[in-house]
Design a protein around this motif. Structure first.
Motif, PDB file in Angstrom:
ATOM      1  N   ARG A 170       0.835  -1.199   0.000  1.00 48.04           N
ATOM      2  CA  ARG A 170       0.000   0.000   0.000  1.00 48.04           C
ATOM      3  C   ARG A 170       0.875   1.257   0.000  1.00 48.04           C
ATOM      4  O   ARG A 170       1.743   1.415   0.881  1.00 48.04           O
ATOM      5  CB  ARG A 170      -0.918  -0.019   1.220  1.00 48.04           C
ATOM      6  CG  ARG A 170      -1.902   1.118   1.234  1.00 48.04           C
ATOM      7  CD  ARG A 170      -2.928   0.914   2.313  1.00 48.04           C
ATOM      8  NE  ARG A 170      -4.266   1.124   1.793  1.00 48.04           N
ATOM      9  CZ  ARG A 170      -5.295   1.484   2.548  1.00 48.04           C
ATOM     10  NH1 ARG A 170      -5.147   1.633   3.836  1.00 48.04           N
ATOM     11  NH2 ARG A 170      -6.477   1.670   2.006  1.00 48.04           N
ATOM     12  N   ASP A 207      -1.388  -1.192  -7.341  1.00 48.63           N
ATOM     13  CA  ASP A 207      -2.748  -0.666  -7.482  1.00 48.63           C
ATOM     14  C   ASP A 207      -3.333  -0.107  -6.183  1.00 48.63           C
ATOM     15  O   ASP A 207      -4.334   0.598  -6.217  1.00 48.63           O
ATOM     16  CB  ASP A 207      -3.684  -1.767  -8.001  1.00 48.63           C
ATOM     17  CG  ASP A 207      -3.319  -2.189  -9.412  1.00 48.63           C
ATOM     18  OD1 ASP A 207      -2.936  -1.306 -10.202  1.00 48.63           O
ATOM     19  OD2 ASP A 207      -3.389  -3.400  -9.707  1.00 48.63           O
ATOM     20  N   ASP A 208      -2.700  -0.423  -5.056  1.00 50.40           N
ATOM     21  CA  ASP A 208      -3.255   0.028  -3.775  1.00 50.40           C
ATOM     22  C   ASP A 208      -2.595   1.361  -3.404  1.00 50.40           C
ATOM     23  O   ASP A 208      -1.493   1.393  -2.833  1.00 50.40           O
ATOM     24  CB  ASP A 208      -2.994  -1.038  -2.699  1.00 50.40           C
ATOM     25  CG  ASP A 208      -3.787  -0.764  -1.436  1.00 50.40           C
ATOM     26  OD1 ASP A 208      -4.535   0.240  -1.401  1.00 50.40           O
ATOM     27  OD2 ASP A 208      -3.665  -1.568  -0.480  1.00 50.40           O
TER      28      ASP A 208
END
Lengths: 255, 124
Positions: free
Chosen positions: B2, B26-27
């Motif tokens: 993240r 993508d986070d």
């Protein structure tokens, strides 16, 4: 002859007048020195003063007064120019820079929206299929299952298209950098405006520019926030040039 | 993994996020300035990417505050900024930045720096 020389044409004359006075005073002191510090001093000075030709001195002082009046007239003429620059031209220039920066940011945001949408659309394209565009209608009459090479070709085109879109997105970094450059330019203009206001206050009084310059306010009526020196809000040296060289220096430092 | 992306320019925020997506991350959590970044930072953040020049709480302030906190002392931090004067880069390094990218950048450089910070094991 430059404008400053033209306007300041009287300055050498003023200097000459002052040097005449200085010369006369020096002469007086020298005469006094030669007389020595004794009872004769007073008489020597008296004689020197007589030699000064007081009428000439009075004439010199009158010339000084005239020069000062002329200088004040020039300053008074410049007051309206100063007022116009400080109260209108500079704020207008700052507004234009802000407008240009906002327009560029809006345009970049709009382009990002469309580029991201385009990226999404490339994801909907099937490498071996007909795509989502109406332009592919003619192809839809063809057999859906294209041969392997055709599928690979379309996949390559799809990848290339996606890459191009990413490149376009990257190129929009210019907006952040030019926005910082514009903020720096606006900050310099603001500092110049402040200096002119201070100069005007010194020359013409406390409210010399306040007559025509309302304090800037925001839409909500509040005065604008003080952004300080701007050092934290933007990089005055921001540039789009030489990025690879500058990156090398950073790499060198970070090992 | 993240990411927390702290960037006051809306355009750059989206470009950094897009670049992260492109290289497989993508986070992504985004913050509009240093203060927002500090608000949004928590233990779920694995990697911080921050600009330097931001109003109020700058990227450097953010780094210093994270480094002096219990939870942010070790989090990887990558600075992405236009600032490229040697003294500035040294200052960033001393403040605790793990690596440094000069704008404008490309996703490949971003990937390389993230990988470097993660000791070369940064495949998404």
């Amino acid at each position: 002859m430059s404008e400053s020389e033209d306007r300041g044409g009287d300055t050498p004359s003023l200097r000459l007048t002052l040097s005449e006075i200085e010369e006369r005073i020096r002469h007086l002191v020298e005469r006094g020195d030669r007389q020595g510090v004794d009872s004769k001093e007073s008489a020597g000075i008296d004689r020197a003063v007589e030699e000064l030709r007081l009428d000439d001195l009075q004439e010199s002082l009158q010339r000084v007064e005239d020069e000062i009046h002329d200088a004040l007239d020039v300053l008074a003429e410049g007051r309206s120019d100063l007022r116009e620059v400080a109260s209108q031209r500079l704020p207008n220039a700052e507004n234009k820079l802000e407008e240009a920066s906002s327009a560029a940011e809006l345009a970049a945001s709009d382009m990002l929206d469309r580029l991201e949408r385009a990226l999404e659309l490339t994801g909907e394209l099937e490498p071996g299929g007909n795509g989502t565009s109406g332009a592919s209608g003619a192809a839809s009459s063809q057999p859906a299952a294209a041969d392997g090479s055709e599928s690979e070709g379309k996949g390559a085109v799809q990848d290339a298209l996606r890459e191009e879109l990413h490149e376009l997105i990257q190129s929009l970094q210019f907006q952040d950098i030019t926005a910082q450059q514009l903020r720096h330019a606006s900050h310099v203009l603001q500092e110049t405006e402040d200096q002119l206001r201070r100069l005007s206050t010194v020359l013409f009084g406390e409210d010399a520019l306040e007559e025509t310059v309302p304090a800037p306010v925001q839409d909500d009526g509040a005065p604008p926030a003080d952004t300080g020196s701007g050092d934290a809000a933007f990089d005055p040296d921001a540039t789009t040039e030489g990025a690879s060289d500058r990156q090398e220096m950073a790499d060198e430092i970070f090992g | 993994m993240r990411f927390l992306v702290v960037e006051d320019s809306g355009t750059m925020r989206r470009i950094v996020e897009n670049s992260l997506n492109k290289i497989g991350y993508d986070d992504v959590v985004t913050a509009e300035d240093g203060a927002d970044g500090l608000d949004k930072y928590d233990d779920s953040i694995d990697f911080v990417i921050t600009d330097w020049n931001m109003p109020d709480v700058s990227g450097l302030d953010l780094v210093q505050q994270l480094r002096s906190s219990d939870s942010g002392g070790e989090v990887p931090i990558l600075m992405v900024t236009t600032r490229s004067v040697r003294e500035d880069i040294v200052t960033a390094a001393k403040a605790g930045v793990d690596n440094y990218i000069v704008k404008p950048f490309n996703p490949q450089v971003l990937k390389e720096k993230i990988d470097d910070v993660l000791d070369g094991g940064g495949e998404a």
